[in-house]
Design a protein around this motif. Structure first.
Motif, mmCIF file in Angstrom:
data_model
loop_
_atom_site.group_PDB
_atom_site.id
_atom_site.type_symbol
_atom_site.label_atom_id
_atom_site.label_comp_id
_atom_site.label_asym_id
_atom_site.label_seq_id
_atom_site.Cartn_x
_atom_site.Cartn_y
_atom_site.Cartn_z
ATOM 1 N N VAL A 12 0.884 -1.169 0.000
ATOM 2 C CA VAL A 12 0.000 0.000 0.000
ATOM 3 C C VAL A 12 0.915 1.210 0.000
ATOM 4 O O VAL A 12 1.744 1.371 0.908
ATOM 5 N N THR A 13 0.789 2.033 -1.035
ATOM 6 C CA THR A 13 1.706 3.154 -1.185
ATOM 7 C C THR A 13 1.070 4.291 -1.962
ATOM 8 O O THR A 13 -0.064 4.187 -2.424
ATOM 9 N N LEU A 71 11.439 -8.890 -3.835
ATOM 10 C CA LEU A 71 10.596 -7.703 -3.958
ATOM 11 C C LEU A 71 10.569 -6.911 -2.662
ATOM 12 O O LEU A 71 10.737 -5.685 -2.665
ATOM 13 N N VAL A 72 10.371 -7.581 -1.551
ATOM 14 C CA VAL A 72 10.328 -6.888 -0.256
ATOM 15 C C VAL A 72 11.660 -6.188 0.015
ATOM 16 O O VAL A 72 11.682 -5.028 0.442
ATOM 17 N N ASP A 77 14.754 -1.158 0.439
ATOM 18 C CA ASP A 77 15.976 -0.429 0.098
ATOM 19 C C ASP A 77 15.723 0.803 -0.772
ATOM 20 O O ASP A 77 16.463 1.783 -0.682
ATOM 21 N N THR A 78 14.699 0.762 -1.610
ATOM 22 C CA THR A 78 14.496 1.804 -2.607
ATOM 23 C C THR A 78 13.497 2.879 -2.190
ATOM 24 O O THR A 78 13.702 4.058 -2.500
ATOM 25 N N TYR A 79 12.422 2.501 -1.495
ATOM 26 C CA TYR A 79 11.324 3.434 -1.281
ATOM 27 C C TYR A 79 11.011 3.772 0.176
ATOM 28 O O TYR A 79 10.472 4.837 0.464
ATOM 29 N N TYR A 80 11.279 2.868 1.075
ATOM 30 C CA TYR A 80 10.767 3.012 2.444
ATOM 31 C C TYR A 80 11.173 4.302 3.132
ATOM 32 O O TYR A 80 10.393 4.875 3.874
ATOM 33 N N MET A 85 4.566 3.988 2.654
ATOM 34 C CA MET A 85 4.460 2.636 2.104
ATOM 35 C C MET A 85 4.393 1.636 3.244
ATOM 36 O O MET A 85 5.125 1.763 4.219
ATOM 37 N N ILE A 86 3.496 0.681 3.102
ATOM 38 C CA ILE A 86 3.516 -0.479 3.968
ATOM 39 C C ILE A 86 3.537 -1.714 3.079
ATOM 40 O O ILE A 86 3.021 -1.701 1.961
ATOM 41 N N VAL A 87 4.174 -2.754 3.561
ATOM 42 C CA VAL A 87 4.265 -4.015 2.828
ATOM 43 C C VAL A 87 3.978 -5.127 3.815
ATOM 44 O O VAL A 87 4.497 -5.119 4.935
ATOM 45 N N TYR A 88 3.138 -6.063 3.421
ATOM 46 C CA TYR A 88 2.929 -7.232 4.259
ATOM 47 C C TYR A 88 2.802 -8.470 3.384
ATOM 48 O O TYR A 88 2.463 -8.385 2.205
ATOM 49 N N LEU A 89 3.136 -9.601 3.967
ATOM 50 C CA LEU A 89 3.127 -10.871 3.256
ATOM 51 C C LEU A 89 2.174 -11.840 3.934
ATOM 52 O O LEU A 89 1.982 -11.777 5.148
#
Length: 100
Positions: A12-13, A71-72, A77-80, A85-89
């Motif tokens: 989500v970004t 991807l994570v 490394d690139t956007y956080y 942005m949040i990322v979950y698996l």
């Protein structure tokens, strides 16, 4: 029917990153993705989507573990540091695993 395990990576970004993140996912080995608009609130404030600068997207990628981890790591490394942005698996089971 045989189900196979895969990983669901959800990002989500900011909407401005949609093209970059989806291109990154494909370059890193994902076979596809799903995108939709998203609204919410978090530590960086409310993202209502009422104006262009406050739009969010949710990007979902179903893939194998190696692609999910790559991807994570890339997103971190690139956007956080500079973007909301949040990322979950999550573990998922799919039919037709060759699609993922």
């Amino acid at each position: 029917m045989e189900l196979k395990k895969r990983r669901l990576v959800t990002v989500v970004t900011e909407a401005s990153l949609e093209g970059r993140v989806t291109s990154d996912a494909l370059r890193l080995g994902a076979k596809g993705f799903t995108c939709c608009e998203a609204r919410g609130e978090g530590h960086r404030g409310a993202r209502s989507g009422e104006w262009e600068g406050s739009r969010n997207v949710r990007i979902e990628v179903v893939c194998g573990e190696p692609v999910a981890q790559a991807l994570v790591r890339h997103l971190l490394d690139t956007y956080y540091a500079d973007y909301a942005m949040i990322v979950y698996l999550a573990d998922v089971e799919v039919i037709r695993p060759e699609k993922f």
